[in-house]
Design a protein around this motif. Structure first.
Motif, PDB file in Angstrom:
ATOM      1  N   ILE A 330      -4.133  -9.559  -8.063  1.00  0.00           N
ATOM      2  CA  ILE A 330      -4.762  -7.743  -8.511  1.00  0.00           C
ATOM      3  C   ILE A 330      -5.637  -8.657  -7.658  1.00  0.00           C
ATOM      4  N   ALA A 331      -6.112  -7.815  -6.324  1.00  0.00           N
ATOM      5  CA  ALA A 331      -7.549  -7.819  -5.880  1.00  0.00           C
ATOM      6  C   ALA A 331      -8.381  -7.102  -5.640  1.00  0.00           C
ATOM      7  N   GLY A 332      -9.887  -7.345  -6.179  1.00  0.00           N
ATOM      8  CA  GLY A 332     -11.067  -6.147  -6.217  1.00  0.00           C
ATOM      9  C   GLY A 332     -10.929  -6.548  -7.616  1.00  0.00           C
ATOM     10  N   LEU A 333     -12.107  -5.305  -8.674  1.00  0.00           N
ATOM     11  CA  LEU A 333     -12.719  -4.745 -10.271  1.00  0.00           C
ATOM     12  C   LEU A 333     -12.428  -3.906  -9.240  1.00  0.00           C
ATOM     13  N   VAL A 364      -6.738  -3.446  -6.396  1.00  0.00           N
ATOM     14  CA  VAL A 364      -5.050  -3.312  -6.296  1.00  0.00           C
ATOM     15  C   VAL A 364      -3.967  -4.083  -7.529  1.00  0.00           C
ATOM     16  N   ASP A 365      -3.451  -3.136  -8.385  1.00  0.00           N
ATOM     17  CA  ASP A 365      -2.761  -4.277  -8.620  1.00  0.00           C
ATOM     18  C   ASP A 365      -1.045  -4.407  -8.342  1.00  0.00           C
ATOM     19  N   GLY A 376      -4.716  -4.658   0.567  1.00  0.00           N
ATOM     20  CA  GLY A 376      -5.153  -4.296  -0.699  1.00  0.00           C
ATOM     21  C   GLY A 376      -6.383  -5.164  -0.432  1.00  0.00           C
ATOM     22  N   LYS A 377      -6.322  -5.851  -0.847  1.00  0.00           N
ATOM     23  CA  LYS A 377      -7.856  -6.870  -0.196  1.00  0.00           C
ATOM     24  C   LYS A 377      -8.323  -7.158   0.487  1.00  0.00           C
ATOM     25  N   ARG A 378      -7.411  -7.332   2.155  1.00  0.00           N
ATOM     26  CA  ARG A 378      -8.408  -7.550   3.278  1.00  0.00           C
ATOM     27  C   ARG A 378      -9.008  -6.218   2.884  1.00  0.00           C
ATOM     28  N   LEU A 379      -8.555  -4.783   2.857  1.00  0.00           N
ATOM     29  CA  LEU A 379      -9.335  -3.392   3.618  1.00  0.00           C
ATOM     30  C   LEU A 379     -10.571  -3.839   2.417  1.00  0.00           C
ATOM     31  N   ASP A 397       3.457   2.170   6.982  1.00  0.00           N
ATOM     32  CA  ASP A 397       2.947   1.067   7.262  1.00  0.00           C
ATOM     33  C   ASP A 397       1.487   0.056   7.187  1.00  0.00           C
ATOM     34  N   LEU A 398       2.023  -0.488   5.790  1.00  0.00           N
ATOM     35  CA  LEU A 398       0.928  -0.681   5.131  1.00  0.00           C
ATOM     36  C   LEU A 398      -0.641  -1.357   5.954  1.00  0.00           C
ATOM     37  N   LYS A 399      -0.033  -2.270   7.150  1.00  0.00           N
ATOM     38  CA  LYS A 399      -0.688  -3.057   8.085  1.00  0.00           C
ATOM     39  C   LYS A 399      -1.080  -2.539   9.069  1.00  0.00           C
TER      40      LYS A 399
END
Length: 404
Positions: A330-333, A364-365, A376-379, A397-399
């Motif tokens: 999980i990234a973020g809240l 993001v989960d 997701g974490k970097r975004l 492409d997510l990257k």
């Protein structure tokens, strides 16, 4: 010579004292812990340790010799009785220890069943401390029936390990769905299906009315829907509360835990706090994070600020959970999200849930999808919110979104 005392020998306390030494602090350091063992990892307790895949010594965050080598006085099995902010002392048993600066890394405690519901019975356990797992491990036998109370991550992780050990598992959750407080319905659905597929009996909208006792142990459970279960033991995973009683008794300001400023300082200028017990400013709000990552990062930031860095703590929340063969990252809240976008992963069963508040990406989960988690974490940390149609499109492409 300056004297620093740290109360609480968990992840945050161990990280704080190590950081003090690595930053060149050469004064006295005393780390005080209520448990009789050196600081250790908690996440493996209900997983690798219970499964017999990790020995107790491997749980230790540092070898016991580290503290002596770093000239850190380690006082274990000795809970602090009181803090005297005026005299700048802490009392441990018959000993009074003076400090110039004090850090509270007292962590949190699991919520327990009230005695009127059977919480005092000998085979009713929480999953928080080494002694908890050591106490119920002999009951983890093939075919035994365990009742897990609580459908949050603690309860689900315990249920997964019990099922892997061959137990019959019933998990009850009084809310409408598992993970209701912390995740979207789509994530709840994913883990409900995962557990059901491994034989876990999940009963939502079902609370515990009380336990049936015989000779001081629970032999059954009465549920809120009127049904009864025979049980061999009970695991309670209904959340944790910040351990702030010492701070409260010392007159330190509380607010969902020990209130600290952006540096980690409490209402007493000589006292700091970090980890599960501390609530701190975050993006115009005040939060308390219950995670290994926050315990380490915040404790290290506080250590530097105790030495004069004057650097606000910039939290970057992330969490994880291991259940059966699924790693959730999980990234973020997701606080305040309005809707989610589901994205299928590249491997069978992998997927990610992206939380948006209007057009803003908040969390993001990622289930068995490390690429989605990483991107997701970097975004989120960069303050970027990609177009939701691109997220939903599996051909994206997510990257490439990191370059947008």
């Amino acid at each position: 010579m300056s004297r620093i005392v740290v109360v609480g020998a968990g992840q945050a306390g161990a990280s704080l004292v190590a950081k003090l030494r690595s930053k060149g602090f050469d004064g006295d350091i005393t780390l005080i812990g209520a448990e009789p063992v050196p600081p250790y990892q908690r996440p493996p307790l209900s997983k690798a340790y219970l499964l017999g895949e990790m020995a107790q010594e491997r749980l230790y965050l540092r070898p016991p010799s580290f503290y002596a080598d770093q000239n850190i006085t380690l006082k274990l099995g000795q809970p602090v009785a009181a803090i005297d902010p005026a005299a700048k002392t802490v009392t441990v048993g018959d000993e009074v220890i003076a400090y110039d600066q004090l850090a509270l890394t007292t962590g949190s405690e699991p919520r327990r069943l009230p005695d009127v519901m059977g919480g005092q019975l000998a085979n009713v356990f929480t999953v928080r401390h080494l002694t908890d797992v050591d106490a119920f491990e002999p009951l983890v036998t093939d075919g035994a029936h365990v009742l897990v109370v609580g459908g949050g991550y603690i309860g689900l992780e315990a249920a997964a390990v019990a099922a892997k050990k061959g137990l019959r598992v019933t998990l009850i959750e009084m809310a409408d769905r598992i993970l209701q407080r912390v995740a979207a319905p789509e994530t709840s659905d994913y883990f409900r299906n995962l557990h059901s597929g491994h034989g876990v009996n999940i009963r939502e909208k079902t609370g515990l009315a009380g336990l049936i006792e015989s000779d001081g142990i629970a032999t059954g459970a009465e549920l809120s829907d009127g049904s009864c279960l025979d049980v061999d033991f009970v695991l309670v995973g209904v959340g944790i509360t910040p351990h702030s009683t010492l701070a409260e008794a010392a007159g330190i300001t509380l607010e969902n835990g020990i209130r600290v400023d952006e540096l980690g300082r409490t209402s007493d200028p000589s006292i700091w706090a970090a980890g599960d017990c501390a609530s701190f400013p975050y993006r115009g709000d005040r939060i308390r994070l219950e995670s290994v990552q926050n315990a380490i990062d915040q404790a290290e930031a506080v250590a530097e600020n105790m030495l004069g860095a004057n650097k606000p703590y910039d939290a970057k929340p992330w969490f994880w959970s291991d259940q059966f063969d699924v790693k959730l990252q999980i990234a973020g809240l997701n606080t305040g999200y309005t809707h989610v976008v589901r994205r299928p992963g590249e491997k069978d069963g992998a997927q990610s849930i992206w939380y948006y508040c209007a057009d803003e990406l908040r969390a993001v989960d990622a289930m068995n999808d490390p690429r989605a988690y990483m991107v997701g974490k970097r975004l989120i940390e960069a303050g970027k919110s990609p177009d939701q149609a691109l997220i939903a499109d599996p051909s994206t492409d997510l990257k490439s979104l990191l370059r947008g």
